[in-house]
Design a protein around this motif. Structure first.
Motif, PDB file in Angstrom:
ATOM      1  N   GLU A   1       0.795  -0.936   0.021  1.00  0.00           N
ATOM      2  CA  GLU A   1       0.059   0.475   0.081  1.00  0.00           C
ATOM      3  C   GLU A   1       0.798   0.650   0.162  1.00  0.00           C
ATOM      4  O   GLU A   1       1.742   1.402   0.885  1.00  0.00           O
ATOM      5  N   GLY A   2       0.395   2.309  -0.921  1.00  0.00           N
ATOM      6  CA  GLY A   2       0.872   3.367  -1.219  1.00  0.00           C
ATOM      7  C   GLY A   2       2.381   3.113  -1.859  1.00  0.00           C
ATOM      8  O   GLY A   2       3.092   1.806  -2.379  1.00  0.00           O
ATOM      9  N   ARG A   3       2.916   4.372  -2.184  1.00  0.00           N
ATOM     10  CA  ARG A   3       3.584   4.851  -2.969  1.00  0.00           C
ATOM     11  C   ARG A   3       5.237   4.287  -2.850  1.00  0.00           C
ATOM     12  O   ARG A   3       6.655   3.911  -3.507  1.00  0.00           O
ATOM     13  N   GLU A   4       5.823   4.522  -1.522  1.00  0.00           N
ATOM     14  CA  GLU A   4       6.571   3.738  -0.827  1.00  0.00           C
ATOM     15  C   GLU A   4       7.079   2.755  -0.764  1.00  0.00           C
ATOM     16  O   GLU A   4       8.087   2.394  -2.139  1.00  0.00           O
ATOM     17  N   GLU A   5       6.129   1.788  -0.713  1.00  0.00           N
ATOM     18  CA  GLU A   5       6.453   0.410  -0.420  1.00  0.00           C
ATOM     19  C   GLU A   5       6.757   0.222  -2.080  1.00  0.00           C
ATOM     20  O   GLU A   5       7.100  -1.394  -1.956  1.00  0.00           O
ATOM     21  N   LEU A   6       5.690   0.377  -2.572  1.00  0.00           N
ATOM     22  CA  LEU A   6       5.589   0.103  -4.053  1.00  0.00           C
ATOM     23  C   LEU A   6       7.225   0.547  -4.747  1.00  0.00           C
ATOM     24  O   LEU A   6       7.435  -0.542  -5.472  1.00  0.00           O
ATOM     25  N   GLY A   7       7.361   1.461  -4.692  1.00  0.00           N
ATOM     26  CA  GLY A   7       8.570   1.737  -4.923  1.00  0.00           C
ATOM     27  C   GLY A   7       9.907   0.995  -4.742  1.00  0.00           C
ATOM     28  O   GLY A   7      11.084   0.098  -5.625  1.00  0.00           O
ATOM     29  N   ASP A   8      10.544   1.098  -3.452  1.00  0.00           N
ATOM     30  CA  ASP A   8      10.795  -0.414  -2.982  1.00  0.00           C
ATOM     31  C   ASP A   8      11.161  -1.465  -3.571  1.00  0.00           C
ATOM     32  O   ASP A   8      11.625  -1.946  -4.668  1.00  0.00           O
ATOM     33  N   PHE A   9       9.298  -2.067  -3.868  1.00  0.00           N
ATOM     34  CA  PHE A   9       8.890  -3.775  -4.576  1.00  0.00           C
ATOM     35  C   PHE A   9       9.688  -3.634  -5.387  1.00  0.00           C
ATOM     36  O   PHE A   9       9.850  -4.307  -6.826  1.00  0.00           O
ATOM     37  N   LEU A  10       9.155  -2.810  -6.418  1.00  0.00           N
ATOM     38  CA  LEU A  10       9.404  -1.729  -7.826  1.00  0.00           C
ATOM     39  C   LEU A  10      10.787  -2.369  -8.515  1.00  0.00           C
ATOM     40  O   LEU A  10      10.694  -3.152  -9.112  1.00  0.00           O
ATOM     41  N   SER A  11      11.415  -1.590  -7.510  1.00  0.00           N
ATOM     42  CA  SER A  11      12.970  -1.332  -8.014  1.00  0.00           C
ATOM     43  C   SER A  11      13.342  -2.815  -7.973  1.00  0.00           C
ATOM     44  O   SER A  11      14.347  -3.657  -8.731  1.00  0.00           O
ATOM     45  N   GLN A  12      13.098  -3.651  -7.038  1.00  0.00           N
ATOM     46  CA  GLN A  12      13.097  -4.892  -6.905  1.00  0.00           C
ATOM     47  C   GLN A  12      12.899  -5.899  -7.946  1.00  0.00           C
ATOM     48  O   GLN A  12      13.767  -6.877  -8.247  1.00  0.00           O
ATOM     49  N   ALA A  13      11.643  -5.604  -7.769  1.00  0.00           N
ATOM     50  CA  ALA A  13      10.583  -6.618  -9.130  1.00  0.00           C
ATOM     51  C   ALA A  13      11.706  -6.384 -10.183  1.00  0.00           C
ATOM     52  O   ALA A  13      12.097  -7.701 -11.008  1.00  0.00           O
ATOM     53  N   PHE A  14      11.856  -5.529 -10.985  1.00  0.00           N
ATOM     54  CA  PHE A  14      12.504  -4.700 -12.163  1.00  0.00           C
ATOM     55  C   PHE A  14      14.141  -5.774 -11.912  1.00  0.00           C
ATOM     56  O   PHE A  14      14.675  -5.908 -13.634  1.00  0.00           O
ATOM     57  N   THR A  15      14.671  -6.113 -11.016  1.00  0.00           N
ATOM     58  CA  THR A  15      15.910  -6.618 -11.176  1.00  0.00           C
ATOM     59  C   THR A  15      15.618  -8.150 -11.533  1.00  0.00           C
ATOM     60  O   THR A  15      16.321  -9.146 -11.406  1.00  0.00           O
TER      61      THR A  15
END
Length: 170
Positions: free
Chosen positions: A48-62
């Motif tokens: 939930e929220g941009r901050e949590e998704l930001g961390d997730f997306l940076s890891q998911a894109f690797t």
């Protein structure tokens, strides 16, 4: 002033480009501040929220590599996008159901992935990365160790057992 549907289509185009370029910052810019993401793996994992998704997306894109979108269907405040990629050399396909707020920002993301060996490879790769980013090294190790047998069973079944269930040609 562009219509909401034009603005939504522009957000979708930016979201696709961000994913195909593994650009977490550009992806985050497409999100509503109160965005919610539902995991394809379990109901127990929700961001939930941009901050949590930001961390997730940076890891998911690797973890998810070579994303190439092939299908886009949308109307009003909902779009469905499908892409092909790789996870640990496993072919992977994901469908994303995106919902938008009144300002044409993504407010909800539901993910659906296949095939199962790629999902378990994603679980082994992404879960430990997220735990380590939170400073939870023990949990990262536990996730890797507990997920590996599931991945091995699913991969073996996919390669050896499932093909035997195909109808026999007469």
């Amino acid at each position: 002033m562009p219509s909401t549907s034009q603005s939504t289509a522009a957000t979708v185009a930016r979201w696709r480009a961000a994913a195909e370029n593994a650009d977490a910052d550009a992806a985050i810019a497409c999100l509503s501040p109160d965005v919610v993401l539902s995991s394809p793996l379990t109901e127990q994992f929700r961001l939930e929220g941009r901050e949590e998704l930001g961390d997730f997306l940076s890891q998911a894109f690797t973890a998810v590599e070579d994303i190439h979108f092939h299908t886009e269907i949308g109307q009003g405040d909902a779009y469905s996008l499908a892409y092909r990629a790789r996870v640990r050399n496993q072919p992977f396909e994901e469908v994303q159901l995106l919902r938008f707020d009144d300002e044409a920002r993504i407010s909800e993301i539901s993910l659906y992935g296949r095939p199962m060996p790629a999902l378990t490879a994603l679980m082994i790769t992404l879960g430990p990365k997220l735990a380590r980013r939170q400073g939870r090294r023990g949990l990262a190790a536990l996730l890797r160790v507990s997920s590996a047998p599931v991945h091995n069973m699913v991969s073996f079944g996919d390669r050896r057992i499932v093909p035997m269930t195909r109808p026999r040609k007469r």
